[in-house]
Scaffold this motif. Sequence first.
Motif, short mmCIF file in Angstrom:
data_model
loop_
_atom_site.label_atom_id
_atom_site.label_comp_id
_atom_site.label_asym_id
_atom_site.label_seq_id
_atom_site.Cartn_x
_atom_site.Cartn_y
_atom_site.Cartn_z
N LEU A 116 0.92 -0.83 -0.04
CA LEU A 116 0.12 0.25 -0.16
C LEU A 116 0.45 1.03 -0.28
O LEU A 116 0.24 2.11 -0.54
N LEU A 117 2.48 1.03 0.42
CA LEU A 117 3.13 2.35 0.83
C LEU A 117 3.81 2.79 -0.56
O LEU A 117 3.43 4.23 -0.82
N PHE A 118 3.09 1.66 -1.30
CA PHE A 118 4.11 1.26 -3.36
C PHE A 118 4.02 2.34 -4.11
O PHE A 118 3.74 2.85 -4.99
N TYR A 119 1.98 1.27 -4.24
CA TYR A 119 1.65 1.47 -5.35
C TYR A 119 0.74 2.20 -4.91
O TYR A 119 0.23 2.41 -4.51
N LYS A 120 0.91 3.23 -5.89
CA LYS A 120 0.17 4.84 -5.81
C LYS A 120 -1.24 4.77 -6.87
O LYS A 120 -2.38 5.73 -6.71
N GLU A 121 -1.13 3.92 -7.75
CA GLU A 121 -2.20 4.08 -9.10
C GLU A 121 -3.59 3.50 -8.49
O GLU A 121 -3.88 2.18 -7.81
N ASN A 122 -4.82 3.94 -8.79
CA ASN A 122 -6.07 4.04 -8.58
C ASN A 122 -6.39 2.40 -8.25
O ASN A 122 -6.56 1.47 -7.39
N ALA A 123 -6.10 1.79 -9.52
CA ALA A 123 -6.50 0.73 -9.79
C ALA A 123 -6.13 -1.03 -8.57
O ALA A 123 -6.93 -1.66 -8.10
N VAL A 124 -4.73 -0.48 -8.64
CA VAL A 124 -3.47 -1.54 -8.25
C VAL A 124 -4.56 -1.37 -6.57
O VAL A 124 -4.47 -1.88 -5.70
N HIS A 125 -3.88 0.12 -6.23
CA HIS A 125 -4.72 0.09 -4.69
C HIS A 125 -5.77 0.17 -4.77
O HIS A 125 -5.86 -0.74 -3.10
N LYS A 126 -6.57 -0.23 -5.00
CA LYS A 126 -8.52 -0.63 -4.46
C LYS A 126 -7.99 -2.22 -5.02
O LYS A 126 -8.68 -2.99 -4.01
N SER A 127 -7.39 -2.48 -5.50
CA SER A 127 -7.50 -4.12 -5.74
C SER A 127 -6.43 -5.22 -4.44
O SER A 127 -6.93 -5.47 -3.86
N ILE A 128 -5.64 -4.44 -3.89
CA ILE A 128 -4.61 -4.66 -2.81
C ILE A 128 -5.70 -4.55 -1.63
O ILE A 128 -5.40 -5.47 -0.56
N ARG A 129 -6.69 -2.98 -1.46
CA ARG A 129 -7.25 -2.62 -0.04
C ARG A 129 -8.08 -3.40 -0.16
O ARG A 129 -8.62 -4.53 1.04
N MET A 130 -8.80 -4.74 -1.85
CA MET A 130 -10.28 -6.13 -1.72
C MET A 130 -9.43 -7.30 -0.88
O MET A 130 -9.25 -7.76 -0.31
N SER A 131 -8.06 -7.31 -1.40
CA SER A 131 -7.71 -8.84 -0.91
C SER A 131 -7.28 -8.17 0.36
O SER A 131 -7.10 -9.24 1.31
N ILE A 132 -7.29 -7.25 1.70
CA ILE A 132 -6.28 -6.63 2.34
C ILE A 132 -7.58 -7.08 2.66
O ILE A 132 -7.46 -7.85 4.51
N PHE A 133 -8.69 -6.45 2.83
CA PHE A 133 -10.01 -6.67 3.38
C PHE A 133 -10.32 -8.63 3.41
O PHE A 133 -11.13 -8.95 4.92
N LEU A 134 -10.93 -9.07 2.17
CA LEU A 134 -10.85 -11.06 2.16
C LEU A 134 -9.24 -11.26 3.48
O LEU A 134 -10.46 -12.24 4.23
N LYS A 135 -8.86 -11.33 3.47
CA LYS A 135 -7.95 -11.93 4.40
C LYS A 135 -7.78 -11.51 6.29
O LYS A 135 -7.55 -11.96 6.20
N THR A 136 -8.01 -10.00 5.90
CA THR A 136 -8.57 -9.87 7.58
C THR A 136 -9.77 -10.38 7.67
O THR A 136 -10.15 -10.71 9.21
N MET A 137 -11.42 -10.65 7.12
CA MET A 137 -11.92 -11.09 7.44
C MET A 137 -11.81 -12.75 7.55
O MET A 137 -12.39 -12.95 8.10
N ILE A 138 -11.14 -13.78 7.09
CA ILE A 138 -10.54 -14.63 6.91
C ILE A 138 -10.36 -15.39 8.30
O ILE A 138 -10.63 -15.71 9.25
N ILE A 139 -8.85 -14.42 8.92
CA ILE A 139 -8.54 -13.95 9.90
C ILE A 139 -9.70 -14.15 11.18
O ILE A 139 -9.45 -14.42 11.80
N SER A 140 -10.15 -13.23 10.59
CA SER A 140 -11.58 -13.10 12.02
C SER A 140 -12.04 -13.93 12.56
O SER A 140 -12.77 -14.67 13.65
#
Length: 169
Positions: free
Chosen positions: A92-116
């Motif tokens: 998240l600190l290195f990729y600034k493009e919106n599409a890549v940033h959004k994809s990473i955020r969605m993946s982080i959300f998915l992993k956070t939900m699975i861990i939770s």
Amino acid sequence: MSGLIIKWASKYRSHNSYIFPISLEIGIMLSISLTCFLASTWDQKYPSVIASALLFSMGLQNALVTKVSQSVVRTTHLTGLFTDLGIELSQLLFYKENAVHKSIRMSIFLKTMIISGFFLGGMLGGLGYQHFQLKILLLPVVMLLVALWYDRLLFRYYHLKRKFSDSTS
């Protein structure tokens, strides 16, 4: 085993090939739970059988989710999830493009939900086991049955929607 069942079933009914491994998983948990209703000391006499059956069931679930998600979701590997989560948080600190940033955020959300889900399931499962012993397995059985019913409902909805949209065009 799950992969083998899915591959075999997809030759005949590709839209619901996952039903067979889920049904096997339901059957295993239901058998263990009902056996504990019928013979109250069964779980104390055969803990290795119960552990083996539940581990097999967990393996079916993991392989099924891995196959269906095309290896995006792993449901039994917390260490890998935490590793991937850490990598994506740093990205998240290195990729600034919106599409890549959004994809990473969605993946982080998915992993956070699975861990939770792991932690919540572990706590609720432990508390449930204290009060209900192996009868608590009826809860995931019901949840899987509801998921199968809901998926069937969605399949019929999209089938009808496609049928009516094709007939009007």
